[in-house]
Design a protein around this motif. Structure first.
Motif, PDB file in Angstrom:
ATOM      1  N   PRO A 126      -6.513   9.019   2.760  1.00 25.13           N
ATOM      2  CA  PRO A 126      -6.552   8.178   3.959  1.00 25.13           C
ATOM      3  C   PRO A 126      -5.432   7.150   3.958  1.00 25.13           C
ATOM      4  CG  PRO A 126      -8.252   7.509   2.425  1.00 25.13           C
ATOM      5  CD  PRO A 126      -7.655   8.768   1.869  1.00 25.13           C
ATOM      6  N   LEU A 127      -5.155   6.629   5.127  1.00 25.36           N
ATOM      7  CA  LEU A 127      -4.155   5.569   5.281  1.00 25.36           C
ATOM      8  C   LEU A 127      -4.826   4.233   5.010  1.00 25.36           C
ATOM      9  CD1 LEU A 127      -1.308   4.590   6.212  1.00 25.36           C
ATOM     10  CD2 LEU A 127      -2.223   4.533   8.536  1.00 25.36           C
ATOM     11  N   ALA A 128      -4.493   3.617   3.878  1.00 22.73           N
ATOM     12  CA  ALA A 128      -5.073   2.324   3.516  1.00 22.73           C
ATOM     13  C   ALA A 128      -4.431   1.221   4.353  1.00 22.73           C
ATOM     14  CB  ALA A 128      -4.854   2.049   2.030  1.00 22.73           C
ATOM     15  N   ILE A 129      -5.275   0.385   4.952  1.00 22.49           N
ATOM     16  CA  ILE A 129      -4.798  -0.692   5.810  1.00 22.49           C
ATOM     17  C   ILE A 129      -4.743  -1.984   5.003  1.00 22.49           C
ATOM     18  CG2 ILE A 129      -5.274  -2.009   7.912  1.00 22.49           C
ATOM     19  CD1 ILE A 129      -6.719   0.458   8.959  1.00 22.49           C
ATOM     20  N   PRO A 130      -3.628  -2.716   5.036  1.00 28.97           N
ATOM     21  CA  PRO A 130      -3.489  -3.932   4.227  1.00 28.97           C
ATOM     22  C   PRO A 130      -4.588  -4.961   4.464  1.00 28.97           C
ATOM     23  CG  PRO A 130      -1.378  -3.282   5.146  1.00 28.97           C
ATOM     24  CD  PRO A 130      -2.399  -2.405   5.780  1.00 28.97           C
ATOM     25  N   THR A 131      -5.077  -5.052   5.690  1.00 29.33           N
ATOM     26  CA  THR A 131      -6.099  -6.047   6.005  1.00 29.33           C
ATOM     27  C   THR A 131      -7.499  -5.591   5.627  1.00 29.33           C
ATOM     28  OG1 THR A 131      -6.219  -5.173   8.261  1.00 29.33           O
ATOM     29  CG2 THR A 131      -4.752  -7.043   7.875  1.00 29.33           C
ATOM     30  N   GLY A 132      -7.625  -4.380   5.125  1.00 30.49           N
ATOM     31  CA  GLY A 132      -8.928  -3.854   4.741  1.00 30.49           C
ATOM     32  C   GLY A 132      -9.313  -2.628   5.540  1.00 30.49           C
ATOM     33  N   GLY A 133     -10.004  -1.710   4.880  1.00 23.75           N
ATOM     34  CA  GLY A 133     -10.411  -0.491   5.553  1.00 23.75           C
ATOM     35  C   GLY A 133      -9.350   0.589   5.411  1.00 23.75           C
ATOM     36  N   THR A 159       0.816  -1.214   0.000  1.00 23.27           N
ATOM     37  CA  THR A 159       0.000   0.000   0.000  1.00 23.27           C
ATOM     38  C   THR A 159       0.850   1.265   0.000  1.00 23.27           C
ATOM     39  OG1 THR A 159      -0.132   0.073   2.429  1.00 23.27           O
ATOM     40  CG2 THR A 159      -1.786  -1.249   1.277  1.00 23.27           C
ATOM     41  N   ALA A 160       2.138   1.140  -0.276  1.00 27.60           N
ATOM     42  CA  ALA A 160       3.062   2.276  -0.158  1.00 27.60           C
ATOM     43  C   ALA A 160       2.654   3.451  -1.023  1.00 27.60           C
ATOM     44  CB  ALA A 160       4.476   1.832  -0.509  1.00 27.60           C
ATOM     45  N   THR A 161       2.104   3.184  -2.203  1.00 23.50           N
ATOM     46  CA  THR A 161       1.772   4.263  -3.141  1.00 23.50           C
ATOM     47  C   THR A 161       0.300   4.672  -3.078  1.00 23.50           C
ATOM     48  OG1 THR A 161       1.390   2.633  -4.900  1.00 23.50           O
ATOM     49  CG2 THR A 161       3.611   3.533  -4.706  1.00 23.50           C
ATOM     50  N   ALA A 162      -0.407   4.220  -2.046  1.00 18.41           N
ATOM     51  CA  ALA A 162      -1.830   4.554  -1.938  1.00 18.41           C
ATOM     52  C   ALA A 162      -2.040   6.013  -1.553  1.00 18.41           C
ATOM     53  CB  ALA A 162      -2.513   3.628  -0.926  1.00 18.41           C
ATOM     54  N   SER A 163      -1.170   6.549  -0.719  1.00 17.95           N
ATOM     55  CA  SER A 163      -1.290   7.936  -0.274  1.00 17.95           C
ATOM     56  C   SER A 163       0.004   8.360   0.393  1.00 17.95           C
ATOM     57  CB  SER A 163      -2.459   8.096   0.709  1.00 17.95           C
ATOM     58  OG  SER A 163      -2.179   7.419   1.922  1.00 17.95           O
ATOM     59  N   ALA A 171       9.024  12.027   4.437  1.00 21.29           N
ATOM     60  CA  ALA A 171       8.312  11.001   3.672  1.00 21.29           C
ATOM     61  C   ALA A 171       6.863  11.399   3.427  1.00 21.29           C
ATOM     62  CB  ALA A 171       8.369   9.669   4.415  1.00 21.29           C
ATOM     63  N   LEU A 172       6.227  12.016   4.423  1.00 20.81           N
ATOM     64  CA  LEU A 172       4.840  12.446   4.259  1.00 20.81           C
ATOM     65  C   LEU A 172       4.733  13.542   3.198  1.00 20.81           C
ATOM     66  CD1 LEU A 172       1.934  12.126   5.296  1.00 20.81           C
ATOM     67  CD2 LEU A 172       2.431  13.886   7.000  1.00 20.81           C
ATOM     68  N   ALA A 173       5.685  14.475   3.210  1.00 22.83           N
ATOM     69  CA  ALA A 173       5.671  15.549   2.212  1.00 22.83           C
ATOM     70  C   ALA A 173       5.946  15.010   0.816  1.00 22.83           C
ATOM     71  CB  ALA A 173       6.708  16.610   2.586  1.00 22.83           C
ATOM     72  N   VAL A 174       6.951  14.156   0.706  1.00 26.10           N
ATOM     73  CA  VAL A 174       7.300  13.583  -0.603  1.00 26.10           C
ATOM     74  C   VAL A 174       6.188  12.677  -1.108  1.00 26.10           C
ATOM     75  CG1 VAL A 174       8.921  12.056  -1.791  1.00 26.10           C
ATOM     76  CG2 VAL A 174       9.774  13.763  -0.172  1.00 26.10           C
ATOM     77  N   GLY A 175       5.646  11.861  -0.208  1.00 24.34           N
ATOM     78  CA  GLY A 175       4.572  10.952  -0.605  1.00 24.34           C
ATOM     79  C   GLY A 175       3.309  11.676  -1.009  1.00 24.34           C
ATOM     80  N   THR A 176       3.009  12.788  -0.347  1.00 18.59           N
ATOM     81  CA  THR A 176       1.820  13.564  -0.710  1.00 18.59           C
ATOM     82  C   THR A 176       1.963  14.172  -2.093  1.00 18.59           C
ATOM     83  OG1 THR A 176       1.361  14.061   1.625  1.00 18.59           O
ATOM     84  CG2 THR A 176       0.345  15.479  -0.018  1.00 18.59           C
ATOM     85  N   VAL A 177       3.160  14.664  -2.390  1.00 19.25           N
ATOM     86  CA  VAL A 177       3.400  15.224  -3.723  1.00 19.25           C
ATOM     87  C   VAL A 177       3.331  14.126  -4.787  1.00 19.25           C
ATOM     88  CG1 VAL A 177       5.118  16.346  -5.190  1.00 19.25           C
ATOM     89  CG2 VAL A 177       4.765  17.142  -2.838  1.00 19.25           C
ATOM     90  N   ALA A 178       3.886  12.958  -4.479  1.00 18.26           N
ATOM     91  CA  ALA A 178       3.968  11.893  -5.481  1.00 18.26           C
ATOM     92  C   ALA A 178       2.658  11.106  -5.610  1.00 18.26           C
ATOM     93  CB  ALA A 178       5.109  10.939  -5.123  1.00 18.26           C
TER      94      ALA A 178
END
Length: 299
Positions: A173-180, A83-87, A161-168
Motif C-alpha cells: 500500500p501507499l503509506a501516507i505521511p500523515t497516517g494511514g 516514506t520513500a522506501t515503504a513500498s 520508478a514503480l517497477a524499480v521500487g517494487t523490486v527494491a
C-alpha cells in the motif's frame, strides 16, 4: 466580313483562383502527418537522451537510499520523502515529488520549444511551408507531437520508478505521511490522477516554450526562456509578501496533487491549479498560432 468581338473579361471568383493554383490531388489535411513528425522527433538525439535521464533517475535514488540509509525528514515533521522506501508506490510518488518542480519542466520545454525553432535553425522551415504545408497544420502537428512526448516523459518516470521500487522495496500500500495508507489498487489510480495533473500544470511551460519557438530561430533561446521564466514563477511564489497574488501564479499550484494521495482526497486546489494553467496555456497557444500566421518566414 465581320470582325470577331472580343469577349468581356469575367470574374472567376475565389474558388476558381484557388482551384487553378492548387495541384491535383493536394489535400491540406494530409500534409505533415502526425506519424511522420513523431518518427522524426523520436529519432532525434535529444529525445533519446532525455528519455534515458528519466529512466535512470529511479535507479539513482535507489542507490542513494542504499548508501545513505533510510530517508529522514527535517526535524520531527514527517514528509513524503520519509516514506520513500515503504513500498513501490511510495517510491514512485517520491520520484514525482522530487521531479515535478524542475526535472519534468525540462523535457516539456525541450519537446515544445525546440520543435519549430529547430526547423528555422536548419533553414528547413521555409521548405516545409513551400511543400506546401499550411501554417496552422504545421503548428498543430508539431504541437501535438511535442505535447505527446511531454506526456510520455511524465508517464515513463513513475512507471520505471514503480517497477524499480517494487523490486527494491516490495509491492504494498501507499503509506501516507500523515497516517494511514491506500490500497495498492487505489494508490495506482491516484498516481494516474497525479501524473495527469502534473501534465496539465506543465501546459503553461509547454505553451510558453511553443510561443517562443515561433518567435525565434534559436532553439536554445526558446527552451531556455521557457525554463527560465518557469523558475522565475517559482521564485515569485516563494515571496509570501505577495499574498493572494500568488494564487494567479501556476507555480503556486504545482504540488496541489499531494491532496490526491490522501485517504479523503481534496480536489479544490487541483481544480484551481488546472483553471490557472489552462487559461495561461490557451492564451499563449493562441498567440503562437496568430503570430506565426503573420510571420515572414525567411529561414
Amino acid at each position: 466580313m465581320s470582325t470577331p468581338t472580343k469577349a468581356a473579361p469575367t470574374d472567376p471568383g475565389p474558388g476558381a483562383a484557388s482551384a487553378a493554383e492548387t495541384a491535383y490531388g493536394y489535400r491540406a489535411g494530409r500534409t505533415l502527418p502526425l506519424r511522420v513528425e513523431l518518427v522524426r522527433q523520436l529519432k532525434r538525439r535529444r529525445t533519446l537522451v532525455m528519455g534515458a535521464i528519466l529512466a535512470v533517475l529511479p535507479f539513482v535514488l535507489v542507490v542513494a537510499f542504499a548508501i545513505g540509509g533510510e530517508p529522514e525528514g527535517p526535524g520531527d515533521r514527517i514528509t513524503l520523502m520519509d516514506t520513500a522506501t515503504a513500498s513501490g508506490a511510495n517510491f514512485a510518488a517520491v520520484n514525482l515529488f522530487v521531479s515535478a518542480g524542475f526535472l519534468l519542466v525540462v523535457p516539456v520545454a525541450l519537446f515544445c520549444g525546440d520543435t519549430v525553432a529547430s526547423e528555422a535553425s536548419w533553414s528547413s522551415l521555409r521548405y516545409l511551408l513551400a511543400a506546401p504545408v499550411p501554417r496552422a497544420r504545421l503548428l498543430a502537428s508539431k504541437l501535438a507531437v511535442g505535447l505527446g512526448l511531454s506526456l510520455a516523459a511524465m508517464v515513463l518516470l513513475p512507471l520505471v520508478a514503480l517497477a524499480v521500487g517494487t523490486v527494491a522495496y516490495g509491492w504494498g500500500p501507499l503509506a501516507i505521511p500523515t497516517g494511514g495508507s491506500l490500497a495498492p489498487g487505489t494508490a495506482a489510480q491516484r498516481l494516474v490522477v497525479v501524473v495527469a495533473y502534473i501534465f496539465v500544470s506543465q501546459l503553461v511551460t509547454a505553451a510558453l516554450a511553443f510561443w517562443l519557438s515561433t518567435r525565434t530561430d534559436a532553439p536554445l533561446g526558446a527552451v531556455g526562456g521557457a525554463v527560465g521564466l518557469t523558475i522565475v514563477g517559482n521564485v515569485l511564489d516563494a515571496v509570501t509578501a505577495l499574498g493572494h497574488w500568488r494564487d494567479f501564479l501556476p507555480a503556486h499550484w504545482q504540488f496541489a496533487w499531494a491532496d490526491a494521495v490522501q485517504p479523503n482526497p481534496e480536489w479544490s486546489g487541483m481544480i484551481q491549479g488546472t483553471a490557472v494553467s489552462v487559461t495561461y496555456a490557451l492564451v499563449l497557444f493562441a498567440l503562437a498560432f496568430r503570430g506565426f500566421a503573420r510571420k515572414d518566414v525567411v529561414s
